[in-house]
Design a protein around this motif. Structure first.
Motif, PDB file in Angstrom:
ATOM      1  N   ALA A 205      11.000  -4.633  -4.125  1.00 36.41           N
ATOM      2  CA  ALA A 205      10.767  -3.391  -3.385  1.00 36.41           C
ATOM      3  C   ALA A 205       9.773  -3.605  -2.251  1.00 36.41           C
ATOM      4  CB  ALA A 205      10.274  -2.308  -4.335  1.00 36.41           C
ATOM      5  N   VAL A 206       8.725  -4.363  -2.526  1.00 32.84           N
ATOM      6  CA  VAL A 206       7.746  -4.664  -1.481  1.00 32.84           C
ATOM      7  C   VAL A 206       8.411  -5.450  -0.357  1.00 32.84           C
ATOM      8  CG1 VAL A 206       5.585  -5.840  -0.937  1.00 32.84           C
ATOM      9  CG2 VAL A 206       5.833  -4.645  -3.128  1.00 32.84           C
ATOM     10  N   ALA A 207       9.214  -6.431  -0.734  1.00 33.43           N
ATOM     11  CA  ALA A 207       9.875  -7.278   0.259  1.00 33.43           C
ATOM     12  C   ALA A 207      10.810  -6.458   1.137  1.00 33.43           C
ATOM     13  CB  ALA A 207      10.640  -8.397  -0.434  1.00 33.43           C
ATOM     14  N   GLU A 208      11.578  -5.569   0.523  1.00 35.33           N
ATOM     15  CA  GLU A 208      12.507  -4.741   1.300  1.00 35.33           C
ATOM     16  C   GLU A 208      11.752  -3.829   2.256  1.00 35.33           C
ATOM     17  OE1 GLU A 208      14.867  -2.758  -1.612  1.00 35.33           O
ATOM     18  OE2 GLU A 208      16.190  -4.492  -1.962  1.00 35.33           O
ATOM     19  N   ARG A 209      10.647  -3.275   1.782  1.00 35.69           N
ATOM     20  CA  ARG A 209       9.847  -2.397   2.639  1.00 35.69           C
ATOM     21  C   ARG A 209       9.237  -3.177   3.807  1.00 35.69           C
ATOM     22  NH1 ARG A 209       8.958   3.023   3.779  1.00 35.69           N
ATOM     23  NH2 ARG A 209       7.090   3.075   5.045  1.00 35.69           N
ATOM     24  N   ALA A 210       8.810  -4.404   3.544  1.00 30.42           N
ATOM     25  CA  ALA A 210       8.155  -5.218   4.572  1.00 30.42           C
ATOM     26  C   ALA A 210       9.143  -5.925   5.487  1.00 30.42           C
ATOM     27  CB  ALA A 210       7.242  -6.249   3.912  1.00 30.42           C
ATOM     28  N   GLY A 211      10.423  -5.965   5.088  1.00 31.72           N
ATOM     29  CA  GLY A 211      11.412  -6.667   5.882  1.00 31.72           C
ATOM     30  C   GLY A 211      11.328  -8.171   5.751  1.00 31.72           C
ATOM     31  N   VAL A 212      10.930  -8.640   4.559  1.00 33.46           N
ATOM     32  CA  VAL A 212      10.833 -10.077   4.305  1.00 33.46           C
ATOM     33  C   VAL A 212      11.554 -10.375   2.996  1.00 33.46           C
ATOM     34  CG1 VAL A 212       8.613 -10.205   5.513  1.00 33.46           C
ATOM     35  CG2 VAL A 212       8.647  -9.897   3.016  1.00 33.46           C
ATOM     36  N   SER A 213      11.557 -11.630   2.612  1.00 39.14           N
ATOM     37  CA  SER A 213      12.156 -12.011   1.335  1.00 39.14           C
ATOM     38  C   SER A 213      11.088 -12.068   0.245  1.00 39.14           C
ATOM     39  CB  SER A 213      12.823 -13.386   1.449  1.00 39.14           C
ATOM     40  OG  SER A 213      11.850 -14.386   1.678  1.00 39.14           O
ATOM     41  N   ALA A 214      11.506 -11.824  -0.989  1.00 38.11           N
ATOM     42  CA  ALA A 214      10.564 -11.898  -2.110  1.00 38.11           C
ATOM     43  C   ALA A 214       9.928 -13.281  -2.233  1.00 38.11           C
ATOM     44  CB  ALA A 214      11.267 -11.493  -3.406  1.00 38.11           C
ATOM     45  N   PRO A 215      10.684 -14.388  -2.057  1.00 37.62           N
ATOM     46  CA  PRO A 215      10.038 -15.705  -2.124  1.00 37.62           C
ATOM     47  C   PRO A 215       8.923 -15.886  -1.090  1.00 37.62           C
ATOM     48  CG  PRO A 215      12.404 -15.948  -2.359  1.00 37.62           C
ATOM     49  CD  PRO A 215      12.158 -14.507  -1.991  1.00 37.62           C
TER      50      PRO A 215
ATOM     51  N   ARG B 263       0.833  -1.206   0.000  1.00 40.21           N
ATOM     52  CA  ARG B 263       0.000   0.000   0.000  1.00 40.21           C
ATOM     53  C   ARG B 263       0.869   1.258   0.000  1.00 40.21           C
ATOM     54  NH1 ARG B 263      -5.274  -0.346   3.957  1.00 40.21           N
ATOM     55  NH2 ARG B 263      -6.385  -2.007   2.871  1.00 40.21           N
ATOM     56  N   HIS B 264       1.913   1.232   0.794  1.00 38.91           N
ATOM     57  CA  HIS B 264       2.823   2.388   0.856  1.00 38.91           C
ATOM     58  C   HIS B 264       3.408   2.674  -0.527  1.00 38.91           C
ATOM     59  CE1 HIS B 264       5.935   5.028   2.624  1.00 38.91           C
ATOM     60  NE2 HIS B 264       6.730   4.496   1.709  1.00 38.91           N
TER      61      HIS B 264
ATOM     62  N   MET C 270       2.232   1.689  -3.439  1.00 43.13           N
ATOM     63  CA  MET C 270       1.200   1.996  -4.423  1.00 43.13           C
ATOM     64  C   MET C 270       0.794   3.461  -4.373  1.00 43.13           C
ATOM     65  SD  MET C 270      -2.425   0.051  -5.089  1.00 43.13           S
ATOM     66  CE  MET C 270      -3.373   1.065  -3.972  1.00 43.13           C
ATOM     67  N   ALA C 271       0.970   4.096  -3.211  1.00 40.32           N
ATOM     68  CA  ALA C 271       0.639   5.514  -3.086  1.00 40.32           C
ATOM     69  C   ALA C 271       1.736   6.412  -3.630  1.00 40.32           C
ATOM     70  CB  ALA C 271       0.386   5.853  -1.618  1.00 40.32           C
ATOM     71  N   ARG C 272       2.851   5.825  -4.060  1.00 43.92           N
ATOM     72  CA  ARG C 272       3.992   6.629  -4.480  1.00 43.92           C
ATOM     73  C   ARG C 272       4.530   6.269  -5.862  1.00 43.92           C
ATOM     74  NH1 ARG C 272       3.335   6.098   0.672  1.00 43.92           N
ATOM     75  NH2 ARG C 272       3.928   7.770   2.124  1.00 43.92           N
ATOM     76  N   HIS C 273       4.156   5.102  -6.386  1.00 41.02           N
ATOM     77  CA  HIS C 273       4.703   4.645  -7.659  1.00 41.02           C
ATOM     78  C   HIS C 273       3.605   3.984  -8.490  1.00 41.02           C
ATOM     79  CE1 HIS C 273       8.706   5.244  -5.923  1.00 41.02           C
ATOM     80  NE2 HIS C 273       8.282   4.581  -4.854  1.00 41.02           N
ATOM     81  N   ALA C 274       3.772   4.048  -9.788  1.00 41.36           N
ATOM     82  CA  ALA C 274       2.848   3.350 -10.670  1.00 41.36           C
ATOM     83  C   ALA C 274       2.954   1.838 -10.463  1.00 41.36           C
ATOM     84  CB  ALA C 274       3.168   3.694 -12.126  1.00 41.36           C
ATOM     85  N   HIS C 275       1.843   1.174 -10.653  1.00 46.32           N
ATOM     86  CA  HIS C 275       1.794  -0.277 -10.456  1.00 46.32           C
ATOM     87  C   HIS C 275       2.897  -0.978 -11.233  1.00 46.32           C
ATOM     88  CE1 HIS C 275       0.386  -4.348 -11.612  1.00 46.32           C
ATOM     89  NE2 HIS C 275      -0.100  -4.397 -10.393  1.00 46.32           N
ATOM     90  N   ALA C 276       3.102  -0.559 -12.480  1.00 46.23           N
ATOM     91  CA  ALA C 276       4.087  -1.224 -13.335  1.00 46.23           C
ATOM     92  C   ALA C 276       5.515  -1.065 -12.819  1.00 46.23           C
ATOM     93  CB  ALA C 276       3.990  -0.674 -14.755  1.00 46.23           C
ATOM     94  N   ASP C 277       5.752  -0.031 -12.019  1.00 46.28           N
ATOM     95  CA  ASP C 277       7.110   0.238 -11.535  1.00 46.28           C
ATOM     96  C   ASP C 277       7.411  -0.401 -10.179  1.00 46.28           C
ATOM     97  OD1 ASP C 277       7.538   1.810 -13.782  1.00 46.28           O
ATOM     98  OD2 ASP C 277       6.851   3.640 -12.781  1.00 46.28           O
ATOM     99  N   ILE C 278       6.412  -1.008  -9.568  1.00 43.60           N
ATOM    100  CA  ILE C 278       6.610  -1.608  -8.239  1.00 43.60           C
ATOM    101  C   ILE C 278       7.032  -3.063  -8.418  1.00 43.60           C
ATOM    102  CG2 ILE C 278       5.530  -2.176  -6.026  1.00 43.60           C
ATOM    103  CD1 ILE C 278       3.508   0.070  -6.610  1.00 43.60           C
ATOM    104  N   THR C 279       8.130  -3.445  -7.826  1.00 46.74           N
ATOM    105  CA  THR C 279       8.614  -4.818  -7.914  1.00 46.74           C
ATOM    106  C   THR C 279       8.382  -5.554  -6.596  1.00 46.74           C
ATOM    107  OG1 THR C 279      10.820  -4.245  -7.105  1.00 46.74           O
ATOM    108  CG2 THR C 279      10.430  -4.073  -9.496  1.00 46.74           C
ATOM    109  N   LEU C 280       8.354  -6.861  -6.687  1.00 45.88           N
ATOM    110  CA  LEU C 280       8.227  -7.654  -5.464  1.00 45.88           C
ATOM    111  C   LEU C 280       9.433  -7.436  -4.566  1.00 45.88           C
ATOM    112  CD1 LEU C 280       6.744 -11.089  -6.585  1.00 45.88           C
ATOM    113  CD2 LEU C 280       5.597  -9.200  -5.435  1.00 45.88           C
TER     114      LEU C 280
END
Length: 209
Positions: free
Chosen positions: A59-69, A44-45, A47-57
């Motif tokens: 980036a989400v993983a790093e923000r959440a403090g988890v691994s992409a897998p 959500r964080h 998505m409020a700052r970047h286009a959907h196409a530019d968001i990678t898993l």
């Protein structure tokens, strides 16, 4: 049968040979639900700052403090994760969870406490729909169906659909000023006071004329 040279560990809370209580087990890692919630907040964080196409898993993983897998394990893929983020179903259930005569008060208080205490707004991400192109259409459609139409179906009297849109639009204006523009006077005023001042404006659209 083979035997061990090491004594068995005492059960949690049991006394050791010296009579002292056994140490408590180490805290377990975050459970699955907490991890999923962290991933959703991170998405959500972004998505409020970047286009959907530019968001990678990644980036989400790093923000959440988890691994992409781990994201793949819980959500399957990026599209499934963002389908969850673009749904307002659970948010609308909490936002509208009050009797109609006090619903305006509940909606305002729920929105403000989400912003003030959790840094999350139940409906404000609709304002970022233009960032997301085709996915923005999905976001708009979900918002109209899951939030506005659901509210309108609860209202009595004439023009229920129009009144629902006016009520939600009024609420969004407060959310934008509080959470995005971050008005200093708003943010410096207790949530309870803002709620008492603002709720009647929202309630006026909810109460049949």
């Amino acid at each position: 049968m083979e035997t061990s040279d090491h004594p068995a560990a005492p059960a949690p809370g049991a006394a050791t040979a010296s009579g002292a209580p056994a140490p408590a087990p180490a805290p377990a890692r975050r459970d699955a639900e907490a991890t999923k919630a962290a991933i959703v907040r991170a998405a959500r964080h972004l998505m409020a700052r970047h286009a959907h196409a530019d968001i990678t898993l990644k980036a989400v993983a790093e923000r959440a403090g988890v691994s992409a897998p781990l994201i793949l394990k819980y959500f399957g893929n990026k599209d499934a994760l963002f389908a969850r983020i673009m749904s307002f179903e659970a948010d609308a259930e909490a936002l509208l969870d009050a009797p109609l005569p006090v619903l305006g008060h509940h909606m305002v208080h729920h929105l403000l406490t989400g912003q003030a205490e959790h840094g999350a707004d139940p409906i404000l991400r609709i304002v970022f729909a233009p960032l997301h192109r085709e996915q923005g259409d999905t976001l708009r459609g979900n918002f109209r169906t899951q939030v506005v139409r659901r509210l309108g179906e609860r209202l009595e009297g004439p023009d229920a659909g129009l009144r629902a849109e006016l009520a939600v639009g009024t609420l969004l204006g407060l959310g934008v000023m509080y959470g995005i523009a971050r008005g200093p006077h708003l943010r410096g005023t207790p949530v309870a006071e803002i709620t008492e001042r603002y709720a009647p404006t929202v309630q006026a659209f909810l109460t049949p004329p």
